[in-house]
Design an enzyme around this catalytic site. Sequence first.
Site, PDB file in Angstrom:
ATOM      1  N   HIS A  36       0.820  -1.210   0.000  1.00  0.00           N
ATOM      2  CA  HIS A  36       0.000   0.000   0.000  1.00  0.00           C
ATOM      3  C   HIS A  36       0.856   1.263   0.000  1.00  0.00           C
ATOM      4  CE1 HIS A  36      -3.415  -2.474   2.107  1.00  0.00           C
ATOM      5  NE2 HIS A  36      -3.113  -2.916   0.902  1.00  0.00           N
ATOM      6  N   ASP A  70      -2.747  -3.057  -5.345  1.00  0.00           N
ATOM      7  CA  ASP A  70      -1.742  -4.039  -4.938  1.00  0.00           C
ATOM      8  C   ASP A  70      -0.757  -4.344  -6.067  1.00  0.00           C
ATOM      9  OD1 ASP A  70      -2.697  -4.333  -2.373  1.00  0.00           O
ATOM     10  OD2 ASP A  70      -3.835  -6.162  -2.783  1.00  0.00           O
ATOM     11  N   HIS A 101      -0.676 -11.377  -4.442  1.00  0.00           N
ATOM     12  CA  HIS A 101       0.707 -11.040  -4.140  1.00  0.00           C
ATOM     13  C   HIS A 101       1.681 -12.098  -4.649  1.00  0.00           C
ATOM     14  CE1 HIS A 101      -0.709  -7.696  -1.813  1.00  0.00           C
ATOM     15  NE2 HIS A 101      -1.401  -8.472  -1.008  1.00  0.00           N
ATOM     16  N   HIS A 130      45.063 -14.159 -39.599  1.00  0.00           N
ATOM     17  CA  HIS A 130      44.159 -14.378 -38.443  1.00  0.00           C
ATOM     18  C   HIS A 130      42.727 -14.560 -38.916  1.00  0.00           C
ATOM     19  CE1 HIS A 130      42.276 -13.712 -34.470  1.00  0.00           C
ATOM     20  NE2 HIS A 130      43.463 -13.972 -33.984  1.00  0.00           N
TER      21      HIS A 130
END
Length: 463
Positions: A79, A265, A288, A366
Amino acid sequence: MNQNQKTIKNEVTLSGVGLHTGNKVTMTFKPAPVNNGYSFVRVDLEDKPVIEAKADYVVGTQRGTNLDKKGVKIHTTEHVLAAVVALGIDNIIIELDAPEPPIMDGSSIHFVEALEEAGIEEQDAEVEEFVVDEIITCRDEETGSEIILMPADSYQITTMVDYNTKVLGTQNASLDKLEDFKTEIASARTFSFLHELEALLDHDLIKGGDLNNAIVYVDQEISGDTMAKLKKAFHKEDISVKPNGILDNLDLRWTNEAARHKLLDVIGDLALIGTKIRGKIIANKPGHGINTKFAKEMAKKIKLAKRNYVPKYDLNKPPLMDIHQIMDILPHRQPFLLIDRVLELSDTHVVATKNVTMNEDFFRGHFPGAPVMPGVLQVEAMAQCGGILVLSTVPDPENYLTYFMKMDNVKFKQKVLPGDTLIFRAELITPIRRGISHMRAVGYANNKVVVEAELMAQISKIK
């Protein structure tokens, strides 16, 4: 458009009790420096330990989101964090003399009003934002809960709630602008079903609850024993059920107050990602558990994206410096001049390019039949890019040479082949002092990071 970070101007304090612990608590919001993010401080404990609001610290989501860092706990964070996020605050310190923020009336409105009273001010640092460019999903197969994140022009949230109960029914809530949080969402209060409430009472929880800070939906017939427990817990001589199926002494602020609180939430829990989101959240049956699971996954995704971030440059635009202007600054010449163009140059950074062709002299050895640009030459090219930055700070760069002093954290991540266009970005880690520069450099090709390193060099005047 980039925005600057924000904090509060002044301290502000609230007092109350924790919903589940019943502890009296004093909470103080304090300004925080740039890049601090959200952090809780337990001032009641020795050394005043700090618990950053991060998804990694989530240890429980039963009836609230709970954090634990090295044994130091903060309960029911959502909250408070929802209010902070909704007001566009990026950095804040939240001091508590107990493990749980005050429940107030079960919503975020008192926190919003306190933060507005404290005032909000802009800081001298840009906001970091994760811009969503693909659909991202997180699902809990057991509960059917799902969160979907999709591209959008701003942070938007929609929640859909269905508990398979007639008293609550199916509810939806949406927030298209965080600016509307105060009027549309902040006052939505936490809620519980009667069967959940009985279990909480049996486990000696919701010690700070009363009929003024939690809506109770009555989804079953109230027995005599349950009624006695409720009267004792809520300190009421008489309790009854309203026609709309909630316990008395409360009037719903909206018919879909439950869905609005679930949206609240979601905002609070996703604050634990630690980075602002530009995208739309659709949360189906949020809680949650799924919220914090998604926050953890997003935090990891953003961390990986930062590590592999490839900036976009328009290679078709006229360069800031062409090869002739580069040779006016750098002493290097063919075959050891390893940058072709400079795209950007400021007091603290430079961007340059190198077109890698099969005609490069080093490809002869190379490697024969498998040409690969040597890593040491990639680092040298980054150093030359940095040399442009350093030598641009003197009025006569042709009279200076740049010498390597140190290389740290050198990493080669992809092969560089003929036909690749290398883009190098070098930026100062610390200001140039006494001709010594310390910079971080990254090389990109084909929309990937191919090489990175920290480089230290010194410019020296030619005698």
